[in-house]
Each structure stands twice: as structure tokens, then as C-alpha cells.
Design an enzyme around this catalytic site. Sequence first.
Site, PDB file in Angstrom:
ATOM      1  N   ARG A 135       0.831  -1.210   0.000  1.00  0.00           N
ATOM      2  CA  ARG A 135       0.000   0.000   0.000  1.00  0.00           C
ATOM      3  C   ARG A 135       0.854   1.244   0.000  1.00  0.00           C
ATOM      4  O   ARG A 135       1.815   1.361   0.759  1.00  0.00           O
ATOM      5  CB  ARG A 135      -0.904   0.029   1.240  1.00  0.00           C
ATOM      6  CG  ARG A 135      -1.862  -1.131   1.333  1.00  0.00           C
ATOM      7  CD  ARG A 135      -2.872  -0.842   2.397  1.00  0.00           C
ATOM      8  NE  ARG A 135      -3.547   0.409   2.108  1.00  0.00           N
ATOM      9  CZ  ARG A 135      -4.866   0.507   1.945  1.00  0.00           C
ATOM     10  NH1 ARG A 135      -5.629  -0.548   2.028  1.00  0.00           N
ATOM     11  NH2 ARG A 135      -5.425   1.675   1.705  1.00  0.00           N
ATOM     12  N   ASP A 136       0.473   2.177  -0.845  1.00  0.00           N
ATOM     13  CA  ASP A 136       0.993   3.525  -0.729  1.00  0.00           C
ATOM     14  C   ASP A 136       0.473   4.097   0.597  1.00  0.00           C
ATOM     15  O   ASP A 136      -0.475   3.577   1.177  1.00  0.00           O
ATOM     16  CB  ASP A 136       0.490   4.344  -1.925  1.00  0.00           C
ATOM     17  CG  ASP A 136       0.888   5.799  -1.842  1.00  0.00           C
ATOM     18  OD1 ASP A 136       2.050   6.068  -1.515  1.00  0.00           O
ATOM     19  OD2 ASP A 136       0.031   6.654  -2.108  1.00  0.00           O
ATOM     20  N   ARG A 137       1.085   5.197   1.070  1.00  0.00           N
ATOM     21  CA  ARG A 137       0.630   5.772   2.344  1.00  0.00           C
ATOM     22  C   ARG A 137      -0.165   7.059   2.140  1.00  0.00           C
ATOM     23  O   ARG A 137      -1.338   7.134   2.453  1.00  0.00           O
ATOM     24  CB  ARG A 137       1.823   6.039   3.275  1.00  0.00           C
ATOM     25  CG  ARG A 137       1.397   6.487   4.655  1.00  0.00           C
ATOM     26  CD  ARG A 137       2.597   6.759   5.530  1.00  0.00           C
ATOM     27  NE  ARG A 137       3.392   7.869   5.033  1.00  0.00           N
ATOM     28  CZ  ARG A 137       3.075   9.154   5.211  1.00  0.00           C
ATOM     29  NH1 ARG A 137       1.981   9.489   5.846  1.00  0.00           N
ATOM     30  NH2 ARG A 137       3.859  10.100   4.747  1.00  0.00           N
TER      31      ARG A 137
END
Length: 223
Positions: free
Chosen positions: A14-16
Amino acid sequence: EIPLRLVGSEMCIRDRDGTLTDAGPGIKASINYALNKMNLEELGWDSDWVVGPSLWGTFKKLGVIEERLDEAVSLYRDRYNVKGYIENRVYEGIPDQLATLKSMGYVLCVATAKPTISAISILEYFELRQHFSYEFGSNLDGSLSDKSALLKHALEVTGIDPKDSLMIGDREYDIFGAKSNLIKSIGVSYGYGSKNELKEAHADCLIETPMELVGAVKQLLPI
């Protein structure tokens, strides 16, 4: 310390910023702080594009000359590392979705252009770190801030096959990085990238709310 290699596992990366949390206010305020210190024009009203990309590339687009890019990034961090990282909020539904995915057996990782140390601080502050087995971020010199290179690094560290991996992000950079590593991708339109941006990047799936996450992951990467 890196956990053992997870060969044969299903991994959700996941990107943040714009995917787990709405980090825009702190990022924009810290960029403006740096621009102000350098006597440059601050961000205009249409500034959502600054959330997600590498800081070096962002400041270059904002008119900072090559020789002063490191200075701009240093000034940004002076503010962001003190208060910018908490000018942030977790998107509603994210903690429950993460807990559900982890309980189902998915290996959860974060992959962000932000430095690893900043990513860990934010995850800990918002009590999200317990959901993740890995936090992959850039180095302080800017290396690994490119999503393609970062995801390649994540695959090498974990030992997980690209076909058993899934990238979730809100910007085209996340989708392009996934595709360059033969990873499936979910684009989230509740973040800072538009639906059109994610469609044109050819995300394998689009979701509009965090509550759709578990269903989309099960569909694209069933255990």
C-alpha cells in the site's frame, strides 16, 4: 530488521499518502514553508499534485534550481518532521480493512516515496503499524523514491512472486510502478489522484471508498 522471506505468501503493498491517510495538509504546509524560506512563490489553489511524488521532482517543478534541491528538501523536513507528519488523518474505515486483510492471511506492506523513518513514525502515531509486516520507503538521499525501484526492492526483500502481489495507491506513479514489476494494482479514487488519472494508468481495479478495499483485494488476489 527485515523479517524472514515470505515465499508463497500473498502480499498487499500500500501507498501511504492519499491511500492510508490524508497527508495533504501537512505536506502542502511543509512545501510552502520551504518555498517561503527560499523566497519562492508558494503553492496555488490547485496543488493536490504535490501529494505522492518524490520531493526532489516536486521542488524542481516548483522552480527550485538543481543546485538547491537538497536545500529545499532539508527545509521541508525541518517542518514536516516536527509537525507536518501529524497534520494528517486516517481515512475512515482503513483500520478495520487492514485488520480484516491481515486476519485473512495477507502480508501487508507500506511502500512510500517518503523516507522509511518518516513512514514508521506516522504509522506508529496513528496506531497502524501493527497491521504491517514491512515498511518500504525511500532513503534520505532520495534513492528508492521512484515507485518502480521501490517495488522492485520490496519484491527482492520479501521473496514474494510478483503474481502473488498487489499494489494499492491513489496516483499514477503507484500504478506505473506496479506494472513495471508485473504486479496487479488497485487505484483508490478517494485519495489525491483522479479517476481519469488512475484509468489512464490502467489500474486493474478502481475503488471509491476505503470500505471497498477487502472486496477488491479478494477479487484480484484471492488466497
